[in-house]
Design an enzyme around this catalytic site. Structure first.
Site, PDB file in Angstrom:
ATOM      1  N   SER A 166       0.853  -1.181   0.000  1.00 46.38           N
ATOM      2  CA  SER A 166       0.000   0.000   0.000  1.00 46.38           C
ATOM      3  C   SER A 166       0.889   1.230   0.000  1.00 46.38           C
ATOM      4  CB  SER A 166      -0.896   0.007   1.243  1.00 46.38           C
ATOM      5  OG  SER A 166      -1.534   1.260   1.407  1.00 46.38           O
ATOM      6  N   TYR A 179      -2.028  -0.284  10.472  1.00 45.01           N
ATOM      7  CA  TYR A 179      -2.117  -0.676   9.064  1.00 45.01           C
ATOM      8  C   TYR A 179      -0.914  -0.160   8.280  1.00 45.01           C
ATOM      9  CZ  TYR A 179      -4.121  -1.356   4.403  1.00 45.01           C
ATOM     10  OH  TYR A 179      -4.335  -1.748   3.104  1.00 45.01           O
TER      11      TYR A 179
END
Length: 283
Positions: A166, A179
């Site tokens: 990501s 995250y």
């Protein structure tokens, strides 16, 4: 599915974890459209079957297997089914991942008055179990399937592992430290595994999507009337292309990485697909 270019994956077996979701579901469809036999691995048999049925309705070959990527026995059982139905794995897409509210702060910044507000989750209130869940799901959920399926790939021509990282790995977003840190671990692990597997013919790379609308983030990005939330508007303002990515826009990068003729010397990299988010300084 309309492909950006054709890649011949006939007789290849592809395993896609998180394959019932929007982004990895599109990847599974693309691999099948190129001729691969695709195994959809995710939590929930219904979702796995729905994606497999969609692929089969389009003329592809697929199977859905309810799998917990944090359970080695569950992954092993899935592997046994795939070996029986399709044969050894050639392509592994590690797409399972996600966040958890207990690894998320309420506000972007810590203010002095927040410390006395019991309604807020500050940095000091982050739940270790919530943070652990996020790290386990994203990092161990990449490592464990790689341990299982890479056994099939040793010294096999065209064998490749693609991890889904990501842009959070490079530019951590506010409010989601667990995250962001977990995806940074996935990117680092991609580099490590590429080196480790380099003598047995397995290439390992990653794709780092920017901002795409998925089932996990849709309610955070849009109000009930469909207008963007304040956080969504900040994202769009920081993405020079001024919009969210669409799932099909990941497919060109995916097919490039699985095509050994095109990317046979590409190893240990993480490719951003982010509308220039990572290139924009904000001014």
């Amino acid at each position: 599915m309309k492909l950006p270019f054709n890649v011949d994956l006939k007789n290849k077996v592809a395993v896609v974890t998180g394959g019932s979701g929007i982004l990895c579901g599109a990847m599974a469809e693309a691999l099948a459209a190129c001729g691969a036999k695709v195994a959809i691995l995710a939590l929930g048999q219904e979702g796995c079957d729905a994606k497999a049925d969609q692929i089969k309705a389009a003329g592809g070959t697929a199977i859905g297997i309810n799998t917990n990527v944090l359970d080695k026995e569950s992954i092993k059982r899935a592997h046994e089914i795939i070996l029986k139905e399709f044969g050894p794995c050639d392509i592994l897409i590690n797409g399972a991942g996600g966040n958890h509210p207990k690894g998320t702060t309420t506000n972007e910044y810590l203010l002095p008055e927040d410390l006395d507000n019991e309604e807020l989750t500050t940095f000091f209130d982050l739940d270790p179990e919530g943070v652990k869940f996020v790290f386990d799901l994203n990092f161990l959920g990449t490592l464990l399937p790689s341990q299982e399926f890479a056994k099939d790939m040793i010294n096999k021509e065209g064998a490749t592992i693609i991890n889904i990282s990501s842009m959070n790995a490079y530019t951590p977003l506010t409010k989601i430290p667990a995250y962001s840190g977990a995806k940074a671990a996935v990117t680092n692990f991609t580099q490590w595994l590429a080196v480790h597997m380099s003598k047995v013919g397995i290439r390992v790379n990653a794709i780092a999507p920017g901002f795409f609308v998925t089932a996990q983030n849709e309610k955070l990005l849009f109000n009930e009337d469909g207008t963007p939330t304040a956080r969504s508007q900040k994202i769009l303002n920081s993405t020079p292309m001024g919009r969210y990515g669409e799932a099909h826009e990941l497919i060109g990068t995916l097919l490039y990485l699985v095509n050994n003729d095109a990317s046979g010397f590409v190893n240990g990299v993480c490719i951003p697909v982010d509308g220039a988010f990572s290139a924009y300084s904000g001014v």
